[in-house]
Write an enzyme that holds these catalytic residues in place. Structure first.
Site, short mmCIF file in Angstrom:
data_model
loop_
_atom_site.label_atom_id
_atom_site.label_comp_id
_atom_site.label_asym_id
_atom_site.label_seq_id
_atom_site.Cartn_x
_atom_site.Cartn_y
_atom_site.Cartn_z
N GLU A 1 3.67 10.03 7.95
CA GLU A 1 2.57 10.91 7.53
C GLU A 1 1.95 11.64 8.73
O GLU A 1 0.75 11.91 8.75
CB GLU A 1 1.48 10.12 6.78
CG GLU A 1 2.00 9.21 5.71
CD GLU A 1 2.27 9.92 4.40
OE1 GLU A 1 1.99 11.12 4.31
OE2 GLU A 1 2.78 9.25 3.48
N TRP B 1 14.15 8.34 4.97
CA TRP B 1 12.98 7.47 5.08
C TRP B 1 12.04 7.66 3.88
O TRP B 1 10.84 7.85 4.04
CB TRP B 1 12.23 7.70 6.39
CG TRP B 1 13.08 7.52 7.61
CD1 TRP B 1 13.47 8.48 8.50
CD2 TRP B 1 13.68 6.30 8.05
NE1 TRP B 1 14.28 7.93 9.47
CE2 TRP B 1 14.42 6.58 9.22
CE3 TRP B 1 13.67 4.98 7.57
CZ2 TRP B 1 15.13 5.62 9.91
CZ3 TRP B 1 14.37 4.00 8.26
CH2 TRP B 1 15.09 4.34 9.42
N THR C 1 10.77 14.63 4.38
CA THR C 1 11.42 14.35 5.67
C THR C 1 12.94 14.35 5.54
O THR C 1 13.49 13.83 4.57
CB THR C 1 10.95 12.99 6.20
OG1 THR C 1 9.55 13.04 6.44
CG2 THR C 1 11.66 12.62 7.49
N GLY D 1 11.50 16.06 10.82
CA GLY D 1 10.37 15.25 10.41
C GLY D 1 9.06 15.98 10.62
O GLY D 1 8.44 16.47 9.68
N SER D 2 8.65 16.12 11.88
CA SER D 2 7.39 16.79 12.19
C SER D 2 7.44 18.29 11.95
O SER D 2 6.40 18.94 11.92
CB SER D 2 7.01 16.52 13.66
OG SER D 2 6.74 15.15 13.87
N ARG E 1 0.84 -1.21 0.00
CA ARG E 1 0.00 0.00 0.00
C ARG E 1 0.87 1.25 0.00
O ARG E 1 0.54 2.25 -0.66
CB ARG E 1 -0.94 -0.01 1.21
CG ARG E 1 -2.13 0.94 1.09
CD ARG E 1 -1.85 2.30 1.68
NE ARG E 1 -1.36 2.17 3.03
CZ ARG E 1 -0.43 2.96 3.54
NH1 ARG E 1 0.09 3.95 2.84
NH2 ARG E 1 -0.01 2.78 4.78
N GLY F 1 -1.59 -16.91 20.39
CA GLY F 1 -0.54 -17.37 21.28
C GLY F 1 0.82 -17.33 20.61
O GLY F 1 1.16 -16.40 19.89
N PHE G 1 1.47 23.86 19.03
CA PHE G 1 2.60 23.21 18.39
C PHE G 1 3.93 23.73 18.92
O PHE G 1 4.93 23.03 18.91
CB PHE G 1 2.54 23.42 16.87
CG PHE G 1 1.51 22.55 16.20
CD1 PHE G 1 1.82 21.26 15.82
CD2 PHE G 1 0.23 23.02 15.97
CE1 PHE G 1 0.89 20.45 15.20
CE2 PHE G 1 -0.72 22.22 15.35
CZ PHE G 1 -0.40 20.94 14.97
N ARG H 1 -8.49 -23.98 16.77
CA ARG H 1 -7.56 -24.32 17.84
C ARG H 1 -8.33 -24.85 19.05
O ARG H 1 -9.23 -24.17 19.58
CB ARG H 1 -6.76 -23.07 18.25
CG ARG H 1 -5.90 -23.22 19.49
CD ARG H 1 -4.70 -24.10 19.26
NE ARG H 1 -3.73 -23.98 20.35
CZ ARG H 1 -2.62 -24.70 20.44
NH1 ARG H 1 -2.32 -25.59 19.49
NH2 ARG H 1 -1.79 -24.54 21.45
#
Length: 397
Positions: free
Chosen positions: A376, A175, A145, A150-151, A103, A352, A396, A281
């Site tokens: 994102e 990234w 980025t 980044g932010s 995706r 499990g 912010f 199971r």
């Protein structure tokens, strides 16, 4: 016959709220096409790709995705499918039900790189890149980025300086999905005129994209660093309609919308694995799905899964009507990724020890979603977006 005496449809465990009733035949056809492609081309191989940390044949996969109209599918013209926002969302859900990396390939191609060129590019740039990107012939990436930013993209250090009629770019991006296989990179940089976007052919001198290894999340995805070392571009490489952060942030909002749907695909895959496992199971002489604690887990998972799909559908209808606000996208991204991780973790408890095995999809989705949670826009950033919208106070800084 009155509505009171009409026979109710049977309960469908796969669609307990009857959400499919909201979809048109074309919506269902697109969903089934993408689901069928993923079942044939991804699911038989994804565990091995993930374990090896590779996505072999990515260029072929891109061409196949282009062939079914999944690249830039919500854009109009230039070979794009012109699908609705809901249809694009359904495709994202099915792709992420296979794997978040798949995706991400489609999201970065369509909602970031192609959307940026489609929305802010010149007609020449659109003609140059979009048809080949829609077909999957050219893969795109999106460079915003940075290693230290980044932010807070407004503080980016990548800089583009005019030199005569040319631009010269220097900086690093980090990234970056699709980076080392991309034919074009949409790169955002500081300039004397504010932040601008550039369509950078990746074969220009000074551009390199070393792949990032040793990831424990999104392993079946190409992630790279972008290095721009005196990259010289002609004047027509700049995206003419974008100045300031409004450009890249609008692209991110478009991509986040796809994540709202996609996260529910990962959650659905884990939920279905948990239901199947619980019914087969046996412990203490009976299937564990017959115990109250397991049924309580499954019920809670189903509630959050289908609430999330309903939320995604609602946001998609708003986008199709031209009424979707960025704050509402933050609402969806914050809720759906967070709930998807919770569903994956609960599924792991039902399976499990088998829950950590790549024979099942649960741990793979759970680790992938740890990346989706913070890319994102981190959880905290989306909380502050909503906090500002609710109070009118910017927290912010």
């Amino acid at each position: 016959m009155s509505s009171k005496s009409a026979k109710l449809p049977p309960f469908d465990p796969a669609d307990p709220l009857g959400i499919d009733d909201l979809l048109e035949p074309e919506d269902l056809a697109i969903r089934d096409t993408v689901r069928g492609w993923a079942a044939d081309r991804v699911l038989p191989y994804i565990a091995g790709w993930y374990e090896k940390g590779e996505l072999p044949g990515i260029r072929e996969l891109a061409r196949e995705l282009g062939g079914i109209g999944a690249l830039g599918m919500s854009l109009d013209g230039y070979g794009c499918a012109g699908a609705s926002a809901v249809q694009y969302g359904l495709a994202c859900l099915e792709l992420e039900a296979a794997d978040s990396g798949i995706r991400s390939l489609v999201s970065v191609q369509g909602s970031l790189a192609m959307y940026a060129i489609h929305r802010y590019g010149s007609e020449e740039q659109k003609q140059q890149w979009l048809p080949r990107m829609a077909s999957g012939e050219v893969i795109g990436c999106f460079g915003l980025t940075e290693p230290d930013h980044g932010s807070d993209p407004a503080s980016m250090r990548t800089y583009a300086k005019r030199d005569g009629s040319d631009w010269v770019l220097n900086g690093r991006k980090m990234w970056i999905t699709n980076g080392s296989v991309a034919g074009v990179a949409v790169v955002w940089a500081q300039t004397d005129e504010g932040i601008r976007g550039f369509a950078v052919p990746t074969d220009v001198p000074g551009f390199s994209a070393p792949e990032i290894k040793h990831k424990w999340s999104l392993r079946a995805s190409v992630t790279s660093e972008l290095v721009l070392d005196d990259v010289r571009l002609p004047a027509d490489a700049v995206l003419p309609e974008a100045t300031g952060l409004r450009g890249p942030l609008s692209c991110l909002s478009h991509a986040r919308y796809g994540i709202v749907w996609g996260a529910m695909g990962a959650a659905r895959s884990c939920f279905e694995a948990a239901v199947d496992y619980a019914k087969s199971r046996e412990q203490f002489g009976r299937p564990i799905g017959g115990f109250q604690l397991t049924q309580a887990k499954l019920a809670d998972m189903a509630v959050e899964l289908h609430k999330g799909i309903l939320l995604a559908h609602h946001l998609g209808r708003r986008m199709d009507a031209g009424r979707l606000r960025p704050e509402q996208v933050s609402f969806g991204k914050l809720n759906n990724v967070r709930e998807a991780i919770g569903i994956c973790r609960t599924a792991r408890t039902i399976l499990g020890a088998n829950g950590i095995s790549l024979e099942y999809p649960v741990m793979r989705h759970a680790t992938n979603l740890e990346s989706v949670l913070t890319y994102e826009g981190t959880v905290e950033m989306h909380q502050l977006v909503l906090g500002k919208a609710l109070t009118g106070i910017d927290a912010f800084r």
